[in-house]
Design an enzyme around this catalytic site. Structure first.
Site, mmCIF file in Angstrom:
data_model
loop_
_atom_site.group_PDB
_atom_site.id
_atom_site.type_symbol
_atom_site.label_atom_id
_atom_site.label_comp_id
_atom_site.label_asym_id
_atom_site.label_seq_id
_atom_site.Cartn_x
_atom_site.Cartn_y
_atom_site.Cartn_z
ATOM 1 C CG ASP A 143 7.236 -3.959 11.950
ATOM 2 O OD1 ASP A 143 6.479 -3.077 12.094
ATOM 3 O OD2 ASP A 143 8.277 -3.933 11.475
ATOM 4 C CE LYS A 146 12.872 -4.303 11.423
ATOM 5 N NZ LYS A 146 11.755 -4.543 11.813
ATOM 6 C CG ASP A 171 7.812 -3.948 7.831
ATOM 7 O OD1 ASP A 171 7.806 -3.035 8.673
ATOM 8 O OD2 ASP A 171 7.689 -3.725 6.735
ATOM 9 C CG ASN A 172 11.057 -2.957 8.244
ATOM 10 O OD1 ASN A 172 10.554 -3.393 9.491
ATOM 11 N ND2 ASN A 172 10.871 -1.841 7.713
ATOM 12 C CD GLU A 201 8.216 1.922 7.836
ATOM 13 O OE1 GLU A 201 8.331 1.212 6.925
ATOM 14 O OE2 GLU A 201 8.868 1.643 9.005
HETATM 15 N N1 LIG Z 1 12.544 -9.163 20.737
HETATM 16 C C1 LIG Z 1 11.482 -8.284 21.095
HETATM 17 N N2 LIG Z 1 10.241 -8.740 21.548
HETATM 18 C C2 LIG Z 1 9.231 -7.659 22.049
HETATM 19 N N3 LIG Z 1 9.505 -6.479 21.105
HETATM 20 C C3 LIG Z 1 10.327 -6.278 20.637
HETATM 21 C C4 LIG Z 1 11.592 -6.987 20.269
HETATM 22 N N4 LIG Z 1 12.464 -6.511 19.527
HETATM 23 C C5 LIG Z 1 11.964 -5.138 19.227
HETATM 24 N N5 LIG Z 1 10.527 -5.011 20.131
HETATM 25 C C6 LIG Z 1 9.653 -3.762 20.038
HETATM 26 O O1 LIG Z 1 9.474 -3.587 18.775
HETATM 27 C C7 LIG Z 1 9.131 -2.045 18.863
HETATM 28 C C8 LIG Z 1 9.560 -1.386 17.787
HETATM 29 N N6 LIG Z 1 10.868 -1.789 17.252
HETATM 30 C C9 LIG Z 1 11.026 -2.466 16.042
HETATM 31 C C10 LIG Z 1 12.124 -2.277 15.872
HETATM 32 C C11 LIG Z 1 12.769 -2.871 14.702
HETATM 33 N N7 LIG Z 1 12.153 -2.161 13.650
HETATM 34 C C12 LIG Z 1 12.900 -1.315 13.233
HETATM 35 O O2 LIG Z 1 13.997 -1.007 13.753
HETATM 36 C C13 LIG Z 1 12.624 -0.558 11.875
HETATM 37 C C14 LIG Z 1 13.379 0.520 11.521
HETATM 38 C C15 LIG Z 1 12.736 1.092 10.283
HETATM 39 N N8 LIG Z 1 13.878 2.154 9.922
HETATM 40 O O3 LIG Z 1 14.804 2.175 10.757
HETATM 41 O O4 LIG Z 1 13.607 2.743 8.747
HETATM 42 C C16 LIG Z 1 11.609 0.750 9.534
HETATM 43 C C17 LIG Z 1 10.692 -0.230 10.311
HETATM 44 O O5 LIG Z 1 9.649 -0.442 9.519
HETATM 45 C C18 LIG Z 1 11.198 -0.820 11.230
HETATM 46 O O6 LIG Z 1 10.518 -1.738 11.674
HETATM 47 N N9 LIG Z 1 13.041 -1.794 17.167
HETATM 48 N N10 LIG Z 1 11.789 -1.221 17.998
HETATM 49 C C19 LIG Z 1 9.749 -1.431 19.719
HETATM 50 O O7 LIG Z 1 8.836 -0.948 20.967
HETATM 51 C C20 LIG Z 1 10.613 -2.430 20.451
HETATM 52 O O8 LIG Z 1 10.466 -2.705 21.700
HETATM 53 MG MG LIG Z 2 8.797 -2.400 10.282
#
Ligand SMILES: Nc1ncnc2c1ncn2[C@@H]1O[C@H](Cn2cc(CNC(=O)c3cc([N+](=O)[O-])cc(O)c3O)nn2)[C@@H](O)[C@H]1O
Ligand SMILES: [Mg+2]
Length: 216
Positions: A143, A146, A171-172, A201
């Site tokens: 999650d 992407k 997810d997604n 969501e």
């Molecule tokens: N390589 C990585 N290693 C560890 N943590 C990570 C990494 N990439 C992102 N994260 C962390 O995930 C958390 C949440 N996150 C998730 C995303 C990717 N998910 C989405 O962008 C997303 C976007 C939507 N959306 O835009 O509707 C809906 C969803 O359910 C999603 O998961 N970006 N940050 C953030 O705290 C980030 O630091």
């Molecule tokens: Mg998600």
């Protein structure tokens, strides 16, 4: 000076105000209410969350990996269903989000069941075996960013973190979408894949979870 709060901080305040300490379901409910009625946030949510619950319950996994903790919503959903001696590692890149997630997980009373590791998945996946004494994962919940789903899946394969029957739940896969991951996982003879249609969501937009079983 007025300190601006972030959305994760406001989400945590809603949990501390509305959820009962030590009651994971009330924490999940408080976050869903906050995100549905106050401020949308990228938690897996209640609809896809029920699909996640059914996969976790069916597998009763001894070792789980979550990529992308964010505020800890799915972490709480998963941890509340795990057997007592299960190992659960969740990776979070962003220290601010990790700090919020730790407090959400603690409010649910699940801090003993979860190991939140700060850092990037690409850096940590190769170190998990030696650092945490884990042979393979029974379940991985993807999650995070992407564009990291595919490289991290290949990395998990290379590091021998998957065994015959390991399940990847992503997810997604529709919104925001993970086209390269879907293409790979659906065409690879190493996986048996199934799409669980749902919604993004707290919205009516289509999204879903892809459940893929590693065939070894
Ligand atoms: N390589 C990585 N290693 C560890 N943590 C990570 C990494 N990439 C992102 N994260 C962390 O995930 C958390 C949440 N996150 C998730 C995303 C990717 N998910 C989405 O962008 C997303 C976007 C939507 N959306 O835009 O509707 C809906 C969803 O359910 C999603 O998961 N970006 N940050 C953030 O705290 C980030 O630091
Ligand atoms: Mg998600």
């Amino acid at each position: 000076t007025l300190t601006q709060s972030t959305r994760p901080q406001r989400l945590l305040s809603a949990v501390q105000k509305n959820a009962t300490r030590g009651d994971p379901c009330s924490v999940v409910r408080a976050i869903d209410d906050f995100c549905r009625h106050k401020e949308w946030a990228m938690n897996v949510g209640d609809e896809k969350g029920c699909i996640l619950d059914s996969v976790v319950s069916e597998m009763n996994p001894a070792a789980v990996l979550e990529l992308g903790t964010y505020c800890g919503y799915s972490t709480v959903r998963i941890a509340r269903l795990l057997p007592p001696d299960a190992k659960f590692i969740t990776l979070e890149f962003n220290p601010g989000f990790a700090a919020i997630a730790r407090q959400v997980i603690a409010w649910a009373g699940l801090e003993e069941k979860v190991q939140l590791v700060e850092g990037a998945s690409g850096d940590w996946i190769p170190k998990i075996k030696e650092q945490f004494g884990i042979k393979t994962f029974d379940l991985v919940f993807l999650d995070h960013w992407k564009d990291r789903y595919l490289p991290d899946t290949k990395l998990m394969e290379e590091c021998g973190l998957l065994r015959k029957g390991s399940v990847l739940l992503a997810d997604n896969v529709i919104c925001p979408g993970t086209p390269d991951y879907l293409e790979y996982i659906r065409s690879s003879p190493k996986y048996e894949s199934r799409y669980f249609k749902s919604h993004l969501e707290y919205t009516k937009v289509e999204d879903g979870l892809e459940k893929s079983i590693f065939l070894g």
